[in-house]
Motif scaffolding. Structure first.
Motif, PDB file in Angstrom:
ATOM      1  N   ALA A 191       0.849  -1.190   0.000  1.00 13.21           N
ATOM      2  CA  ALA A 191       0.000   0.000   0.000  1.00 13.21           C
ATOM      3  C   ALA A 191       0.882   1.235   0.000  1.00 13.21           C
ATOM      4  CB  ALA A 191      -0.910   0.005   1.215  1.00 13.21           C
ATOM      5  N   LEU A 192       0.358   2.272  -0.647  1.00 17.82           N
ATOM      6  CA  LEU A 192       1.082   3.522  -0.807  1.00 17.82           C
ATOM      7  C   LEU A 192       0.134   4.660  -0.467  1.00 17.82           C
ATOM      8  CD1 LEU A 192       3.588   5.018  -2.010  1.00 17.82           C
ATOM      9  CD2 LEU A 192       2.424   4.862  -4.220  1.00 17.82           C
ATOM     10  N   ALA A 193       0.606   5.597   0.332  1.00 15.17           N
ATOM     11  CA  ALA A 193      -0.186   6.784   0.677  1.00 15.17           C
ATOM     12  C   ALA A 193       0.649   8.014   0.380  1.00 15.17           C
ATOM     13  CB  ALA A 193      -0.577   6.757   2.148  1.00 15.17           C
ATOM     14  N   LEU A 194      -0.024   9.063  -0.081  1.00 18.80           N
ATOM     15  CA  LEU A 194       0.627  10.353  -0.310  1.00 18.80           C
ATOM     16  C   LEU A 194      -0.246  11.420   0.340  1.00 18.80           C
ATOM     17  CD1 LEU A 194       3.033  11.811  -1.698  1.00 18.80           C
ATOM     18  CD2 LEU A 194       1.487  12.206  -3.629  1.00 18.80           C
ATOM     19  N   VAL A 195       0.347  12.199   1.225  1.00 20.14           N
ATOM     20  CA  VAL A 195      -0.368  13.261   1.925  1.00 20.14           C
ATOM     21  C   VAL A 195       0.271  14.591   1.552  1.00 20.14           C
ATOM     22  CG1 VAL A 195      -0.962  14.240   4.183  1.00 20.14           C
ATOM     23  CG2 VAL A 195      -1.036  11.752   3.833  1.00 20.14           C
ATOM     24  N   ASN A 196      -0.565  15.520   1.097  1.00 19.66           N
ATOM     25  CA  ASN A 196      -0.130  16.881   0.787  1.00 19.66           C
ATOM     26  C   ASN A 196      -0.444  17.729   2.015  1.00 19.66           C
ATOM     27  OD1 ASN A 196      -0.086  19.613  -0.048  1.00 19.66           O
ATOM     28  ND2 ASN A 196      -0.447  19.016  -2.174  1.00 19.66           N
ATOM     29  N   THR A 197       0.578  18.171   2.731  1.00 18.12           N
ATOM     30  CA  THR A 197       0.332  18.921   3.970  1.00 18.12           C
ATOM     31  C   THR A 197      -0.196  20.326   3.710  1.00 18.12           C
ATOM     32  OG1 THR A 197       2.609  19.743   4.160  1.00 18.12           O
ATOM     33  CG2 THR A 197       2.128  17.621   5.206  1.00 18.12           C
ATOM     34  N   ASP A 207       1.340  -5.703 -11.265  1.00 20.62           N
ATOM     35  CA  ASP A 207       1.420  -4.576 -12.194  1.00 20.62           C
ATOM     36  C   ASP A 207       2.695  -3.755 -12.074  1.00 20.62           C
ATOM     37  OD1 ASP A 207      -1.034  -5.224 -13.241  1.00 20.62           O
ATOM     38  OD2 ASP A 207      -2.136  -3.878 -11.917  1.00 20.62           O
ATOM     39  N   ASP A 208       3.453  -3.930 -10.997  1.00 21.12           N
ATOM     40  CA  ASP A 208       4.625  -3.080 -10.769  1.00 21.12           C
ATOM     41  C   ASP A 208       5.695  -3.881 -10.035  1.00 21.12           C
ATOM     42  OD1 ASP A 208       6.516  -1.209  -9.905  1.00 21.12           O
ATOM     43  OD2 ASP A 208       5.015   0.292  -9.390  1.00 21.12           O
ATOM     44  N   PRO A 209       6.821  -4.186 -10.682  1.00 18.93           N
ATOM     45  CA  PRO A 209       7.850  -4.991 -10.028  1.00 18.93           C
ATOM     46  C   PRO A 209       8.450  -4.332  -8.787  1.00 18.93           C
ATOM     47  CG  PRO A 209       8.683  -4.098 -12.097  1.00 18.93           C
ATOM     48  CD  PRO A 209       7.217  -3.781 -12.039  1.00 18.93           C
ATOM     49  N   THR A 210       8.376  -3.002  -8.692  1.00 20.43           N
ATOM     50  CA  THR A 210       8.928  -2.337  -7.510  1.00 20.43           C
ATOM     51  C   THR A 210       8.019  -2.477  -6.302  1.00 20.43           C
ATOM     52  OG1 THR A 210       7.991  -0.188  -8.162  1.00 20.43           O
ATOM     53  CG2 THR A 210      10.254  -0.677  -8.868  1.00 20.43           C
ATOM     54  N   ALA A 211       6.753  -2.843  -6.512  1.00 22.11           N
ATOM     55  CA  ALA A 211       5.827  -3.024  -5.385  1.00 22.11           C
ATOM     56  C   ALA A 211       6.320  -4.132  -4.468  1.00 22.11           C
ATOM     57  CB  ALA A 211       4.422  -3.330  -5.889  1.00 22.11           C
ATOM     58  N   LEU A 212       6.794  -5.222  -5.042  1.00 25.84           N
ATOM     59  CA  LEU A 212       7.242  -6.348  -4.238  1.00 25.84           C
ATOM     60  C   LEU A 212       8.456  -5.982  -3.389  1.00 25.84           C
ATOM     61  CD1 LEU A 212       6.606  -9.241  -3.510  1.00 25.84           C
ATOM     62  CD2 LEU A 212       8.020  -9.984  -5.428  1.00 25.84           C
ATOM     63  N   ILE A 213       9.258  -5.041  -3.853  1.00 23.76           N
ATOM     64  CA  ILE A 213      10.431  -4.608  -3.086  1.00 23.76           C
ATOM     65  C   ILE A 213      10.012  -3.645  -1.966  1.00 23.76           C
ATOM     66  CG2 ILE A 213      12.721  -3.534  -3.227  1.00 23.76           C
ATOM     67  CD1 ILE A 213      12.726  -4.362  -6.204  1.00 23.76           C
ATOM     68  N   GLY A 214       8.855  -2.996  -2.111  1.00 26.51           N
ATOM     69  CA  GLY A 214       8.352  -2.205  -0.992  1.00 26.51           C
ATOM     70  C   GLY A 214       7.840  -0.814  -1.298  1.00 26.51           C
ATOM     71  N   LEU A 215       8.007  -0.324  -2.536  1.00 26.10           N
ATOM     72  CA  LEU A 215       7.516   1.014  -2.878  1.00 26.10           C
ATOM     73  C   LEU A 215       7.114   1.012  -4.349  1.00 26.10           C
ATOM     74  CD1 LEU A 215       7.117   3.905  -1.695  1.00 26.10           C
ATOM     75  CD2 LEU A 215       9.338   4.468  -2.697  1.00 26.10           C
ATOM     76  N   PRO A 216       5.817   0.931  -4.638  1.00 27.78           N
ATOM     77  CA  PRO A 216       5.364   0.852  -6.030  1.00 27.78           C
ATOM     78  C   PRO A 216       5.571   2.173  -6.771  1.00 27.78           C
ATOM     79  CG  PRO A 216       3.494   0.752  -4.516  1.00 27.78           C
ATOM     80  CD  PRO A 216       4.724   0.831  -3.693  1.00 27.78           C
ATOM     81  N   LEU A 217       6.622   2.239  -7.564  1.00 31.62           N
ATOM     82  CA  LEU A 217       7.003   3.498  -8.215  1.00 31.62           C
ATOM     83  C   LEU A 217       6.052   3.921  -9.327  1.00 31.62           C
ATOM     84  CD1 LEU A 217      10.898   3.233  -8.352  1.00 31.62           C
ATOM     85  CD2 LEU A 217       9.473   4.461  -6.701  1.00 31.62           C
ATOM     86  N   ILE A 218       5.382   2.980  -9.983  1.00 32.74           N
ATOM     87  CA  ILE A 218       4.429   3.374 -11.014  1.00 32.74           C
ATOM     88  C   ILE A 218       3.277   4.139 -10.373  1.00 32.74           C
ATOM     89  CG2 ILE A 218       2.769   2.537 -12.731  1.00 32.74           C
ATOM     90  CD1 ILE A 218       4.776   0.223 -13.296  1.00 32.74           C
TER      91      ILE A 218
END
Length: 191
Positions: free
Chosen positions: A104-110, A166-177
């Motif tokens: 899971a990925l979250a982005l917060v705009n302060t 859908d994203d090989p970087t997700a398995l490493i820990g941060l889905p860059l797409i």
């Protein structure tokens, strides 16, 4: 706006460096204990957002990234093993099984208060592993800080029959797409 990674994970830091955007890292102080009856995918979502919000509360004019990964077979969750013995146990349990890794990925705009959350699942089929393979793998790679005790970006790839997502970087820990999509929606120019 500055970019802040709410994590001290070396894996997430290395992945984020691929985007060539300056950022800082801040440790989120979040209790990662699952709630009673909480589904693995909901746990990943909640923890990613809680990490981002915990750090966002101490930041001005920032985009704060939170991420969390939960590996599971059915309702059985595999966290970071922490010890060699627990890594062995996890790999024995996952041997010959398909494990879903929800990143899971979250982005917060302060500045605006806007919150975005996405989850990228990866299905990983482990081959049937012998006890000797498990012991050798853990001794060589020491995957004690990885959910599910396997580093697909390293020697852990030899434990697998297949993986899909859908994203090989997700398995490493941060889905860059997904992260790139979120950052562009917040006005960040990529590439």
């Amino acid at each position: 706006m500055k970019l802040v990674l709410a994590s001290t994970s070396t894996y997430r830091r290395m992945l984020l460096e691929r985007l060539h955007i300056p950022f800082e890292t801040v440790r989120p102080e979040v209790d990662e204990t699952p709630r009673p009856g909480e589904a693995p995918d909901a746990l990943a979502d909640r923890l990613a957002l809680e990490k981002a919000l915990a750090v966002a509360a101490r930041q001005d004019d920032a985009l704060v990234i939170g991420s969390d990964q939960v590996a599971h077979i059915g309702e059985e969750v595999f966290g970071k093993p922490g010890t060699v013995e627990r890594a062995h146990e996890q790999l024995r349990r996952m041997s010959g099984q398909t494990v879903v890794f929800h990143t899971a990925l979250a982005l917060v705009n302060t500045a605006t208060g806007r919150q975005r959350v996405e989850r990228v699942p990866t299905r990983v089929r482990f081959r049937t592993l012998s006890e000797a393979e498990i012991v050798r793998y853990v001794a060589k790679e020491m995957p004690l800080d990885c959910a599910g005790s396997a580093k697909s970006e390293g020697l852990g790839i030899t434990l697998l029959d297949a993986l899909s997502g859908d994203d090989p970087t997700a398995l490493i820990g941060l889905p860059l797409i997904a992260l790139s999509r979120m950052l562009r929606a917040e006005g960040v120019e990529l590439p």
